[in-house]
Write a protein that holds these residues in place. Structure first.
Motif, short mmCIF file in Angstrom:
data_model
loop_
_atom_site.label_atom_id
_atom_site.label_comp_id
_atom_site.label_asym_id
_atom_site.label_seq_id
_atom_site.Cartn_x
_atom_site.Cartn_y
_atom_site.Cartn_z
N MET A 100 -29.30 -5.12 -32.68
CA MET A 100 -30.47 -5.86 -32.30
C MET A 100 -31.50 -5.86 -33.43
N LEU A 101 -31.62 -4.73 -34.14
CA LEU A 101 -32.55 -4.69 -35.26
C LEU A 101 -32.11 -5.62 -36.38
N ASN A 102 -30.81 -5.74 -36.59
CA ASN A 102 -30.33 -6.64 -37.64
C ASN A 102 -30.72 -8.08 -37.36
N ALA A 103 -30.64 -8.51 -36.11
CA ALA A 103 -31.02 -9.86 -35.75
C ALA A 103 -32.52 -10.07 -35.97
N ALA A 104 -33.31 -9.08 -35.58
CA ALA A 104 -34.76 -9.18 -35.78
C ALA A 104 -35.08 -9.21 -37.26
N GLU A 105 -34.41 -8.36 -38.02
CA GLU A 105 -34.65 -8.33 -39.46
C GLU A 105 -34.25 -9.66 -40.11
N ALA A 106 -33.13 -10.23 -39.69
CA ALA A 106 -32.68 -11.50 -40.26
C ALA A 106 -33.66 -12.62 -39.95
N SER A 107 -34.18 -12.66 -38.73
CA SER A 107 -35.12 -13.74 -38.39
C SER A 107 -36.45 -13.53 -39.12
N MET A 108 -36.86 -12.28 -39.31
CA MET A 108 -38.09 -12.03 -40.05
C MET A 108 -37.91 -12.38 -41.53
N ASP A 109 -36.73 -12.08 -42.07
CA ASP A 109 -36.45 -12.43 -43.47
C ASP A 109 -36.47 -13.95 -43.67
N ALA A 110 -35.92 -14.67 -42.71
CA ALA A 110 -35.88 -16.12 -42.82
C ALA A 110 -37.29 -16.72 -42.78
N ALA A 111 -38.19 -16.10 -42.04
CA ALA A 111 -39.55 -16.60 -41.91
C ALA A 111 -40.46 -16.16 -43.06
N ALA A 112 -40.02 -15.14 -43.81
CA ALA A 112 -40.86 -14.62 -44.90
C ALA A 112 -40.93 -15.61 -46.05
N GLU A 113 -42.10 -15.61 -46.69
CA GLU A 113 -42.30 -16.55 -47.80
C GLU A 113 -41.87 -15.98 -49.15
N ASP A 114 -41.92 -14.64 -49.31
CA ASP A 114 -41.54 -14.04 -50.59
C ASP A 114 -40.98 -12.63 -50.35
N ASP A 115 -40.52 -12.00 -51.43
CA ASP A 115 -39.91 -10.67 -51.32
C ASP A 115 -40.90 -9.62 -50.86
#
Length: 70
Positions: free
Chosen positions: A1-16
């Motif tokens: 479940m954390l991986n899915a949350a992390e993936a969606s947050m990464d997709a929404a992030a603008e930079d590293d």
């Protein structure tokens, strides 16, 4: 479940930098969690030298008592 949350947050992030902040926030301990000491023991769970020696003596006595019946 954390991986899915992390993936969606990464997709929404603008930079590293934002990705790093999001990851730190996601994996941070809960706000109410008290920090533990260096060894991870809760307060009051330490054993002093005298208690440790008494416990070792109890173990030795029990070991001798059980070994004597064999």
């Amino acid at each position: 479940m954390l991986n899915a949350a992390e993936a969606s947050m990464d997709a929404a992030a603008e930079d590293d930098a934002e990705r790093r902040r999001n990851k730190a926030k996601l994996y941070a301990p809960p706000k109410g969690e008290r920090s533990r000491d260096r060894r991870g023991r809760p307060p009051g769970m330490r054993m002093d030298r005298a208690s440790a020696q008494a416990l070792a003596a109890q173990f030795a006595a029990e070991d001798a008592r059980l070994g004597a019946g064999s």
